[in-house]
Motif scaffolding. Structure first.
Motif, PDB file in Angstrom:
ATOM      1  N   GLU A 162      -3.277   6.106   3.957  1.00  0.00           N
ATOM      2  CA  GLU A 162      -4.450   5.505   3.309  1.00  0.00           C
ATOM      3  C   GLU A 162      -5.596   5.260   4.274  1.00  0.00           C
ATOM      4  O   GLU A 162      -6.732   5.019   3.866  1.00  0.00           O
ATOM      5  CB  GLU A 162      -4.065   4.201   2.593  1.00  0.00           C
ATOM      6  N   LYS A 163      -5.323   5.356   5.581  1.00  0.00           N
ATOM      7  CA  LYS A 163      -6.368   5.152   6.587  1.00  0.00           C
ATOM      8  C   LYS A 163      -7.092   6.456   6.949  1.00  0.00           C
ATOM      9  O   LYS A 163      -8.131   6.441   7.609  1.00  0.00           O
ATOM     10  CB  LYS A 163      -5.770   4.546   7.856  1.00  0.00           C
ATOM     11  N   GLU A 194     -10.806  -0.664   1.451  1.00  0.00           N
ATOM     12  CA  GLU A 194     -10.481  -1.695   2.442  1.00  0.00           C
ATOM     13  C   GLU A 194     -11.044  -3.027   1.960  1.00  0.00           C
ATOM     14  O   GLU A 194     -12.206  -3.108   1.534  1.00  0.00           O
ATOM     15  CB  GLU A 194     -11.122  -1.359   3.793  1.00  0.00           C
ATOM     16  N   GLN A 210      -3.387  -3.088  -5.984  1.00  0.00           N
ATOM     17  CA  GLN A 210      -2.410  -2.107  -5.526  1.00  0.00           C
ATOM     18  C   GLN A 210      -1.263  -1.908  -6.510  1.00  0.00           C
ATOM     19  O   GLN A 210      -0.837  -0.801  -6.763  1.00  0.00           O
ATOM     20  CB  GLN A 210      -1.817  -2.546  -4.168  1.00  0.00           C
ATOM     21  N   GLN A 215       0.800  -1.220   0.000  1.00  0.00           N
ATOM     22  CA  GLN A 215       0.000   0.000   0.000  1.00  0.00           C
ATOM     23  C   GLN A 215       0.839   1.278   0.000  1.00  0.00           C
ATOM     24  O   GLN A 215       0.302   2.363  -0.199  1.00  0.00           O
ATOM     25  CB  GLN A 215      -0.974   0.015   1.192  1.00  0.00           C
ATOM     26  N   THR A 216       2.155   1.147   0.210  1.00  0.00           N
ATOM     27  CA  THR A 216       3.021   2.330   0.178  1.00  0.00           C
ATOM     28  C   THR A 216       3.677   2.510  -1.185  1.00  0.00           C
ATOM     29  O   THR A 216       4.493   3.414  -1.357  1.00  0.00           O
ATOM     30  CB  THR A 216       4.114   2.223   1.257  1.00  0.00           C
ATOM     31  N   PRO A 227     -11.301   5.059   5.772  1.00  0.00           N
ATOM     32  CA  PRO A 227     -10.290   4.682   4.785  1.00  0.00           C
ATOM     33  C   PRO A 227     -10.351   5.528   3.517  1.00  0.00           C
ATOM     34  O   PRO A 227     -11.421   5.812   2.994  1.00  0.00           O
ATOM     35  CB  PRO A 227     -10.629   3.219   4.470  1.00  0.00           C
ATOM     36  N   ARG A 228      -9.168   5.929   3.063  1.00  0.00           N
ATOM     37  CA  ARG A 228      -9.072   6.668   1.803  1.00  0.00           C
ATOM     38  C   ARG A 228      -9.000   5.697   0.628  1.00  0.00           C
ATOM     39  O   ARG A 228      -9.203   6.088  -0.521  1.00  0.00           O
ATOM     40  CB  ARG A 228      -7.819   7.555   1.832  1.00  0.00           C
ATOM     41  N   TRP A 229      -8.684   4.425   0.914  1.00  0.00           N
ATOM     42  CA  TRP A 229      -8.577   3.404  -0.117  1.00  0.00           C
ATOM     43  C   TRP A 229      -9.709   2.401   0.047  1.00  0.00           C
ATOM     44  O   TRP A 229     -10.530   2.528   0.957  1.00  0.00           O
ATOM     45  CB  TRP A 229      -7.213   2.713  -0.042  1.00  0.00           C
ATOM     46  N   SER A 248      -1.360   5.442   8.979  1.00  0.00           N
ATOM     47  CA  SER A 248      -0.698   5.684   7.700  1.00  0.00           C
ATOM     48  C   SER A 248      -1.703   6.398   6.795  1.00  0.00           C
ATOM     49  O   SER A 248      -2.916   6.328   7.032  1.00  0.00           O
ATOM     50  CB  SER A 248      -0.229   4.365   7.075  1.00  0.00           C
TER      51      SER A 248
END
Length: 366
Positions: A205-206, A275, A137, A75-76, A271-273, A203
């Motif tokens: 994306e959360k 989940e 991803q 995810q990074t 979440p920005r992504w 982080s």
């Protein structure tokens, strides 16, 4: 398996995530997934061994410790990222060990979201059940999973349909659920205090900053629990909201986490992504805590809007605040009931066990 006889007890080898030792918090929800599934399958009489990075601890579960350098988290990285392996990769070392002992087991359960396990699948004799715990991803990993999905039908398991749909091969995925909790481990709380919770890896994306912004504007204390994966990101949140009523409690073991979580009026998921599932959601339900989440990814398939929480417009702090005002409309007993039935460890064990038997049937039919 012959439906007229009891299904056999299995010898199962679980391959852990290579991004951190089990128990460290670096593996995120996969750590709880492995622990819960291993204990549930063991309680059914199956023999369980786990291969994981050195330093891993999961109570009384048997772990084969493997040294080596940890992998970068998917995810990074960017979608177009190349496959990267460190000089002495723990991922390769774990799978070399699995290859050397595979014939002691009936089936292998892979939890690593990385290219190598999928590439190695044709070189194993034992069937590999690949548990994919994230949405799309990295394109190179997607391609590797796609090949396995075609060449080894039924071996790609995902948490939710929403997650599967991030992949081009969604129709080849088996939805086997993301986890299940043992309700006996979590104490139900009927009369909470005036506080909110946020759980997860800290982080970008959360999107913890959205929950902090909601706490800042409502004045309601926000308990934050989870591993600080990105210290710079955490520092920025504290600078941006210097007066927000937040309390960071750290990365807590389950028995401590649930004691802090259970007394909260609600839990925020921001979440920005996409989940894949949301382990923290079912942990909150087990404590009787309603969930307010963005209508995005796995949480949208866990929460029953208006009954066990509220689903709001993604990335809307205003939506979070409006839902916080409605938390008293939720019957906390309904939240607990969902954890005891739909999202119990036993219910999830049934799904995964059935998946394993189907894979073995297909293997034996060849």
């Amino acid at each position: 398996m012959n439906s007229r006889s009891a299904p056999p007890k299995l010898k199962i080898l679980i391959l852990s995530t290579p991004v951190g030792a089990l128990g460290s918090g670096l593996g995120g929800g996969v750590e709880l997934t492995i622990a819960n599934l291993a204990r549930e399958l063991r309680s059914r009489g199956h023999a369980i061994d786990i291969i994981a990075p050195t330093g891993s601890e999961l109570g009384d579960l048997s772990i084969i410790q493997i040294p080596g350098e940890l992998q970068l988290t998917a995810q990074t990285q960017e979608q177009a990222a190349s496959i990267v392996m460190p000089g002495d990769p723990v991922l390769a070392n774990m799978w070399a060990k699995a290859r050397s002992i595979e014939h002691h087991y009936d089936i292998i359960f892979n939890t690593a979201f990385d290219w190598l396990p999928f590439y190695l699948t044709p070189f194993f004799d034992r069937p590999i059940a690949h548990f994919v715990s994230m949405g799309s991803q990295i394109a190179a990993i997607d391609l590797a999973i796609n090949r396995v999905a075609i060449d080894f039908p039924g071996t790609i398991g995902v948490c939710t349909r929403t997650q599967a749909e991030t992949f081009s091969f969604a129709d080849l995925c088996c939805v086997v659920g993301g986890n299940g909790v043992d309700p006996a481990v979590y104490d139900y709380c009927e009369t909470p205090e005036d506080s909110l919770a946020w759980l997860g890896r800290i982080s970008p994306e959360k999107a913890l900053e959205d929950a902090v912004a909601a706490a800042d504007r409502t004045g309601i204390k926000l308990k934050i629990m989870g591993k600080i994966q990105d210290p710079l990101y955490w520092d920025k949140i504290q600078r941006d909201y210097p007066h927000a009523p937040i309390e960071y409690l750290g990365f807590l073991p389950t028995h401590e986490l649930q004691q802090s979580l259970r007394t909260c009026r609600g839990m925020l998921m921001t979440p920005r992504w996409v989940e894949a599932f949301g382990n923290v959601a079912i942990e909150a339900l087990a404590c009787g805590v309603p969930i307010i989440a963005y209508r995005r990814g796995g949480p949208a398939e866990i929460i029953t809007d208006g009954k066990t929480g509220f689903l709001v417009e993604p990335d809307s702090v205003e939506g979070l605040i409006a839902a916080i005002d409605r938390l008293d409309e939720i019957d906390r007993a309904d939240c607990r009931h969902a954890a005891e039935t739909v999202f119990s460890q036993s219910a999830w064990g049934n799904l995964v066990e059935s998946w394993f038997y189907q894979l073995l049937d297909r293997k034996h039919a060849k």
